[in-house]
Design a protein around this motif. Structure first.
Motif, PDB file in Angstrom:
ATOM      1  N   PRO A   9       2.990   0.751  -8.807  1.00 42.01           N
ATOM      2  CA  PRO A   9       3.065   0.492  -7.365  1.00 42.01           C
ATOM      3  C   PRO A   9       4.522   0.638  -6.900  1.00 42.01           C
ATOM      4  O   PRO A   9       5.406  -0.013  -7.446  1.00 42.01           O
ATOM      5  CB  PRO A   9       2.588  -0.956  -7.214  1.00 42.01           C
ATOM      6  CG  PRO A   9       1.948  -1.296  -8.530  1.00 42.01           C
ATOM      7  CD  PRO A   9       2.650  -0.454  -9.554  1.00 42.01           C
ATOM      8  N   ALA A  11       5.268   1.243  -3.270  1.00 42.72           N
ATOM      9  CA  ALA A  11       5.137   1.456  -1.824  1.00 42.72           C
ATOM     10  C   ALA A  11       5.837   0.381  -1.006  1.00 42.72           C
ATOM     11  O   ALA A  11       5.844   0.440   0.222  1.00 42.72           O
ATOM     12  CB  ALA A  11       3.655   1.507  -1.443  1.00 42.72           C
ATOM     13  N   GLY A  12       6.440  -0.602  -1.683  1.00 43.58           N
ATOM     14  CA  GLY A  12       7.058  -1.729  -0.960  1.00 43.58           C
ATOM     15  C   GLY A  12       8.230  -1.279  -0.094  1.00 43.58           C
ATOM     16  O   GLY A  12       8.789  -0.198  -0.291  1.00 43.58           O
ATOM     17  N   LEU A  13       8.604  -2.121   0.840  1.00 41.34           N
ATOM     18  CA  LEU A  13       9.654  -1.759   1.799  1.00 41.34           C
ATOM     19  C   LEU A  13      11.055  -2.027   1.252  1.00 41.34           C
ATOM     20  O   LEU A  13      12.039  -1.522   1.784  1.00 41.34           O
ATOM     21  CB  LEU A  13       9.452  -2.521   3.116  1.00 41.34           C
ATOM     22  CG  LEU A  13       8.136  -2.205   3.846  1.00 41.34           C
ATOM     23  CD1 LEU A  13       8.014  -3.073   5.086  1.00 41.34           C
ATOM     24  CD2 LEU A  13       8.045  -0.727   4.210  1.00 41.34           C
ATOM     25  N   GLY A  14      11.143  -2.818   0.207  1.00 41.06           N
ATOM     26  CA  GLY A  14      12.447  -3.066  -0.421  1.00 41.06           C
ATOM     27  C   GLY A  14      13.452  -3.707   0.511  1.00 41.06           C
ATOM     28  O   GLY A  14      14.638  -3.373   0.497  1.00 41.06           O
ATOM     29  N   THR A  15      13.011  -4.672   1.298  1.00 41.88           N
ATOM     30  CA  THR A  15      13.902  -5.238   2.320  1.00 41.88           C
ATOM     31  C   THR A  15      15.077  -6.009   1.722  1.00 41.88           C
ATOM     32  O   THR A  15      16.092  -6.183   2.388  1.00 41.88           O
ATOM     33  CB  THR A  15      13.127  -6.170   3.283  1.00 41.88           C
ATOM     34  OG1 THR A  15      12.463  -7.173   2.508  1.00 41.88           O
ATOM     35  CG2 THR A  15      12.098  -5.407   4.093  1.00 41.88           C
ATOM     36  N   ARG A  16      14.940  -6.439   0.457  1.00 43.62           N
ATOM     37  CA  ARG A  16      16.040  -7.203  -0.134  1.00 43.62           C
ATOM     38  C   ARG A  16      17.186  -6.312  -0.596  1.00 43.62           C
ATOM     39  O   ARG A  16      18.217  -6.806  -1.021  1.00 43.62           O
ATOM     40  CB  ARG A  16      15.533  -8.069  -1.293  1.00 43.62           C
ATOM     41  CG  ARG A  16      14.748  -9.304  -0.833  1.00 43.62           C
ATOM     42  CD  ARG A  16      13.969  -9.926  -1.957  1.00 43.62           C
ATOM     43  NE  ARG A  16      12.970  -9.000  -2.486  1.00 43.62           N
ATOM     44  CZ  ARG A  16      12.551  -8.977  -3.740  1.00 43.62           C
ATOM     45  NH1 ARG A  16      13.052  -9.827  -4.603  1.00 43.62           N
ATOM     46  NH2 ARG A  16      11.626  -8.109  -4.126  1.00 43.62           N
ATOM     47  N   LYS A  26      13.528   1.983  -3.205  1.00 46.66           N
ATOM     48  CA  LYS A  26      14.330   1.258  -4.209  1.00 46.66           C
ATOM     49  C   LYS A  26      14.027   1.775  -5.609  1.00 46.66           C
ATOM     50  O   LYS A  26      14.857   1.686  -6.505  1.00 46.66           O
ATOM     51  CB  LYS A  26      14.096  -0.245  -4.125  1.00 46.66           C
ATOM     52  CG  LYS A  26      12.682  -0.707  -4.405  1.00 46.66           C
ATOM     53  CD  LYS A  26      12.555  -2.224  -4.311  1.00 46.66           C
ATOM     54  CE  LYS A  26      11.111  -2.629  -4.127  1.00 46.66           C
ATOM     55  NZ  LYS A  26      10.930  -4.061  -4.003  1.00 46.66           N
ATOM     56  N   GLU A  27      12.817   2.328  -5.792  1.00 42.58           N
ATOM     57  CA  GLU A  27      12.434   2.854  -7.104  1.00 42.58           C
ATOM     58  C   GLU A  27      13.292   4.054  -7.501  1.00 42.58           C
ATOM     59  O   GLU A  27      13.313   4.460  -8.651  1.00 42.58           O
ATOM     60  CB  GLU A  27      10.956   3.252  -7.108  1.00 42.58           C
ATOM     61  CG  GLU A  27       9.989   2.087  -6.942  1.00 42.58           C
ATOM     62  CD  GLU A  27       9.838   1.586  -5.500  1.00 42.58           C
ATOM     63  OE1 GLU A  27      10.345   2.247  -4.557  1.00 42.58           O
ATOM     64  OE2 GLU A  27       9.211   0.525  -5.311  1.00 42.58           O
ATOM     65  N   GLN A 103      -0.281   4.243  -0.180  1.00 42.03           N
ATOM     66  CA  GLN A 103      -0.791   2.996   0.394  1.00 42.03           C
ATOM     67  C   GLN A 103      -0.347   3.051   1.858  1.00 42.03           C
ATOM     68  O   GLN A 103       0.848   3.038   2.147  1.00 42.03           O
ATOM     69  CB  GLN A 103      -0.150   1.795  -0.322  1.00 42.03           C
ATOM     70  CG  GLN A 103      -0.659   0.465   0.166  1.00 42.03           C
ATOM     71  CD  GLN A 103       0.200  -0.705  -0.339  1.00 42.03           C
ATOM     72  OE1 GLN A 103       1.336  -0.517  -0.796  1.00 42.03           O
ATOM     73  NE2 GLN A 103      -0.324  -1.901  -0.241  1.00 42.03           N
ATOM     74  N   GLY A 108       0.617  -5.655   0.464  1.00 41.05           N
ATOM     75  CA  GLY A 108       0.841  -6.476  -0.718  1.00 41.05           C
ATOM     76  C   GLY A 108       0.527  -5.738  -2.014  1.00 41.05           C
ATOM     77  O   GLY A 108      -0.147  -4.706  -2.017  1.00 41.05           O
ATOM     78  N   GLY A 130       7.050  -1.136  -9.859  1.00 47.52           N
ATOM     79  CA  GLY A 130       8.020  -0.052  -9.676  1.00 47.52           C
ATOM     80  C   GLY A 130       9.468  -0.482  -9.573  1.00 47.52           C
ATOM     81  O   GLY A 130      10.379   0.343  -9.696  1.00 47.52           O
ATOM     82  N   ASP A 131       9.710  -1.774  -9.353  1.00 46.48           N
ATOM     83  CA  ASP A 131      11.104  -2.200  -9.251  1.00 46.48           C
ATOM     84  C   ASP A 131      11.532  -3.043 -10.446  1.00 46.48           C
ATOM     85  O   ASP A 131      12.586  -3.660 -10.427  1.00 46.48           O
ATOM     86  CB  ASP A 131      11.363  -2.953  -7.931  1.00 46.48           C
ATOM     87  CG  ASP A 131      10.432  -4.143  -7.736  1.00 46.48           C
ATOM     88  OD1 ASP A 131       9.534  -4.334  -8.579  1.00 46.48           O
ATOM     89  OD2 ASP A 131      10.606  -4.874  -6.752  1.00 46.48           O
TER      90      ASP A 131
HETATM   91  P1  UTP Z   1       7.943  -6.592  -4.025  1.00 46.23           P
HETATM   92  O1  UTP Z   1       7.324  -7.690  -3.261  1.00 46.23           O
HETATM   93  O2  UTP Z   1       9.121  -6.893  -4.887  1.00 46.23           O
HETATM   94  O3  UTP Z   1       8.357  -5.368  -3.102  1.00 46.23           O
HETATM   95  O4  UTP Z   1       6.796  -5.854  -4.851  1.00 46.23           O
HETATM   96  P2  UTP Z   1       8.872  -5.283  -1.616  1.00 46.23           P
HETATM   97  O5  UTP Z   1       7.824  -5.729  -0.657  1.00 46.23           O
HETATM   98  O6  UTP Z   1       9.367  -3.886  -1.499  1.00 46.23           O
HETATM   99  O7  UTP Z   1      10.117  -6.297  -1.640  1.00 46.23           O
HETATM  100  P3  UTP Z   1      11.029  -6.894  -0.482  1.00 46.23           P
HETATM  101  O8  UTP Z   1      10.719  -8.368  -0.518  1.00 46.23           O
HETATM  102  O9  UTP Z   1      10.717  -6.215   0.817  1.00 46.23           O
HETATM  103  O10 UTP Z   1      12.443  -6.621  -0.913  1.00 46.23           O
HETATM  104  C1  UTP Z   1       6.825  -5.504  -6.232  1.00 46.23           C
HETATM  105  C2  UTP Z   1       6.372  -4.064  -6.431  1.00 46.23           C
HETATM  106  O11 UTP Z   1       5.157  -3.797  -5.730  1.00 46.23           O
HETATM  107  C3  UTP Z   1       5.308  -2.702  -4.831  1.00 46.23           C
HETATM  108  C4  UTP Z   1       6.809  -2.580  -4.580  1.00 46.23           C
HETATM  109  O12 UTP Z   1       7.156  -1.226  -4.300  1.00 46.23           O
HETATM  110  C5  UTP Z   1       7.413  -3.073  -5.881  1.00 46.23           C
HETATM  111  O13 UTP Z   1       7.575  -2.022  -6.812  1.00 46.23           O
HETATM  112  N1  UTP Z   1       4.533  -2.985  -3.595  1.00 46.23           N
HETATM  113  C6  UTP Z   1       4.699  -4.148  -2.923  1.00 46.23           C
HETATM  114  C7  UTP Z   1       3.637  -2.040  -3.138  1.00 46.23           C
HETATM  115  O14 UTP Z   1       3.464  -0.962  -3.747  1.00 46.23           O
HETATM  116  N2  UTP Z   1       2.926  -2.300  -2.001  1.00 46.23           N
HETATM  117  C8  UTP Z   1       3.073  -3.446  -1.286  1.00 46.23           C
HETATM  118  O15 UTP Z   1       2.390  -3.612  -0.249  1.00 46.23           O
HETATM  119  C9  UTP Z   1       3.993  -4.400  -1.769  1.00 46.23           C
END
Ligand code: UTP
Length: 289
Positions: A9, A11-16, A26-27, A103, A108, A130-131
């Motif tokens: 996975p 697809a996260g936004l990597g806001t941190r 971030k990946e 996604q 989530g 992925g992170d």
């Molecule tokens: P995280 O919760 O660490 O990712 O998810 P995030 O949402 O990118 O983080 P912040 O809080 O905004 O910095 C752990 C893994 O799950 C993936 C992320 O890409 C990460 O590799 N993920 C998370 C998804 O693929 N889809 C999502 O909806 C959420």
């Protein structure tokens, strides 16, 4: 059933890790000279996995490009003296069968895993966050596959984390089986103080069986309004139990800035090309700290 598939996975936004992740996933953050996700694919391949699904989203096209052939670059590298770089570039494109799915909304990690259902069908599969880059002699994906083969049920990679940090992660109800294996029959995502079962948390890897999809399909949004994979795994644990594997290997959290720098520094110190010079530089620098 043999485990031959993994999903990542991503697809996260990597806001941190903003602003680095505003336009770049971030990946793809480099650890010295390789993007984080390449270390994860290498781990999967080292564990005997050949089919990998990467779950991406908007702004993630460069992940696809990284694992593709790059004809212009390959032509430029087809000159004497560039053989090693050429071999490396070709190697990345040929490492595994890599598939992609989007996604469309970041609802989530649990929701992201659901995207893999057509890919994994009725087979067990490894989920590699992925992170989370985990480096070591024995790939964690392989450690989980061995646990699945031994007990025939889902397995999660666990590590003890400081109690104060548990609320950022999840907490496992874990009883020792043998060696580094535990029987887990409950878990909780982001426990409030007093709700913890133990200091063991899932970090970065799990091996799931297809019944997780039925559970995920009816899992309501949990902590942070996201569909939490842990909530679905907790239900699986309560119904059938899962194996906790206190894995070997050093984990780097590429989802936060300190984790990114720890990965960089420690990998640079071990790097065959720049390791000695970087060590010398750090030694000098540390005198000024
Ligand atoms: P995280 O919760 O660490 O990712 O998810 P995030 O949402 O990118 O983080 P912040 O809080 O905004 O910095 C752990 C893994 O799950 C993936 C992320 O890409 C990460 O590799 N993920 C998370 C998804 O693929 N889809 C999502 O909806 C959420």
């Amino acid at each position: 059933m043999r485990v031959t598939k993994a999903i990542i996975p991503a697809a996260g936004l990597g806001t941190r890790v903003l602003p680095a992740t505003k336009a770049m996933p971030k990946e793809m953050l480099p650890i010295v000279d390789k993007p984080a996700i390449q270390y994860i694919v290498e781990e999967a391949v080292a564990a005997g996995i050949r089919d990998i699904l990467i779950i991406t989203g908007r702004n993630k096209q460069i992940i696809e490009d990284h694992f593709d052939r790059a004809p212009e670059l390959e032509t430029a590298l087809s000159r004497p003296g560039k053989e090693k770089a050429l071999e490396e570039c070709l190697g990345i494109a040929g490492m595994a069968n890599i598939f992609f799915v989007r996604q469309k909304q970041t609802l989530g990690l649990g929701h992201a895993v659901l995207m893999a259902k057509p890919f994994t069908g009725d087979e067990p599969f490894v989920v590699m966050y992925g992170d989370d880059v985990i480096l070591g002699e024995d790939p964690v994906a392989g450690q989980l596959i061995r646990a699945y083969e031994a007990y025939g049920r889902a397995a999660v990679g666990i590590k003890e984390v400081p109690k104060a940090d548990l609320q950022k992660y999840c907490s496992m109800k874990a009883a020792p089986i043998r060696d580094n294996h535990y029987f887990i029959d409950d878990m909780i995502e982001k426990p409030a103080p007093g709700q913890e079962f133990s200091n063991f948390s899932i970090l970065g890897r799990c091996l799931l069986t297809p019944e997780i999809y039925t559970i995920l399909e009816r899992t309501a949004p949990g902590a942070g309004g996201e569909i939490q994979l842990t909530d679905a795994m907790a239900e699986l644990a309560r119904a059938k139990g899962v194996t906790g594997v206190d894995f070997t290997g050093k984990r780097y959290d590429m989802g936060n800035k300190l984790g990114v720098m720890q990965a960089q520094v420690e990998t640079a110190l071990r790097h065959p090309e720049i390791g000695p010079a970087f060590r010398e530089y750090l030694r000098e620098l540390s005198k000024t700290l």
